[in-house]
Design an enzyme around this catalytic site. Sequence first.
Site, mmCIF file in Angstrom:
data_model
loop_
_atom_site.group_PDB
_atom_site.id
_atom_site.type_symbol
_atom_site.label_atom_id
_atom_site.label_comp_id
_atom_site.label_asym_id
_atom_site.label_seq_id
_atom_site.Cartn_x
_atom_site.Cartn_y
_atom_site.Cartn_z
ATOM 1 N N GLU A 55 0.834 -1.206 0.000
ATOM 2 C CA GLU A 55 0.000 0.000 0.000
ATOM 3 C C GLU A 55 0.867 1.254 0.000
ATOM 4 O OE1 GLU A 55 -1.622 3.488 1.749
ATOM 5 O OE2 GLU A 55 -0.545 2.068 3.017
ATOM 6 N N ASP A 59 0.488 3.786 -3.141
ATOM 7 C CA ASP A 59 0.078 5.175 -2.939
ATOM 8 C C ASP A 59 0.904 6.117 -3.816
ATOM 9 O OD1 ASP A 59 -1.309 7.313 -1.193
ATOM 10 O OD2 ASP A 59 0.815 7.777 -0.921
ATOM 11 N N ASP A 128 -6.909 1.172 0.826
ATOM 12 C CA ASP A 128 -5.551 0.637 0.993
ATOM 13 C C ASP A 128 -5.318 -0.588 0.113
ATOM 14 O OD1 ASP A 128 -5.002 2.593 2.827
ATOM 15 O OD2 ASP A 128 -5.063 1.280 4.587
ATOM 16 N N GLU A 131 -4.810 0.365 -3.524
ATOM 17 C CA GLU A 131 -3.449 0.877 -3.733
ATOM 18 C C GLU A 131 -2.428 -0.260 -3.717
ATOM 19 O OE1 GLU A 131 -3.650 5.446 -2.059
ATOM 20 O OE2 GLU A 131 -3.254 3.838 -0.624
#
Length: 234
Positions: A55, A59, A128, A131
């Site tokens: 994650e 991101d 999350d 991502e």
Amino acid sequence: MAFLQKHRKMNNNLEELKVKLQIESVNDELFNQALTHPSFVNETPDAQTSYQRLEFLGDSVLSLLASEYIFLTFTTIDEGLLTDIRAALVRTEALAKISRKLGIGHYIHLSKGEMSNEGYENEKILADVLEAIIAVVYLDKGYESAKNFFLMHIASELETIMKNKLYVDPKTTFQEYAQANFKKTPRYDLLAYDEKRKHFTVGLYLGSKLFAKGGGKSKKSAQQEAAKKALADN
């Protein structure tokens, strides 16, 4: 044996999800990790690493993909507005909406406690995991494949954002309105929290006056909703 049986079932589900996401050939181990919540790792001794590291990478990859797409799409917009549009596209609520649309929540490995709390509907978890999946595609297949994933599943949300001006932060807009018209700064108070539904209700106040109430899966989303209602009523 129970874990192995559950693990085999998970693998079957993962193949099904890969087909839905059109990423059938990505690495099984990484993809399984992307769908593993920390609570599941803590509860299951044989489980591997959670999605948290993926994650973290996803991101950053998503931020680059969104920046590139928005930069090339809106050629006359200045950097300030480009930043606001990107923030609207990659915010937790938007990513959670996309995750729900793709049905990702049903495939996340959660502890019994998180399952009972409907963690598969938790906006932060859904965002999350999305991502983390982007990170898997990027690591296993490269930038162009991650870009294709973004274009297939995420970029279309931009139309809704622009149409409804979701890039305009309602909290900031209402604060400017309140200071210009009342010389006061808005205050957001928590009014209620439903533990079972994981739902927050907040009140937006100017001084002692309640201007609006808003609800959401997080305090932030509830505050945004309250600000939207206050703007609509004034």
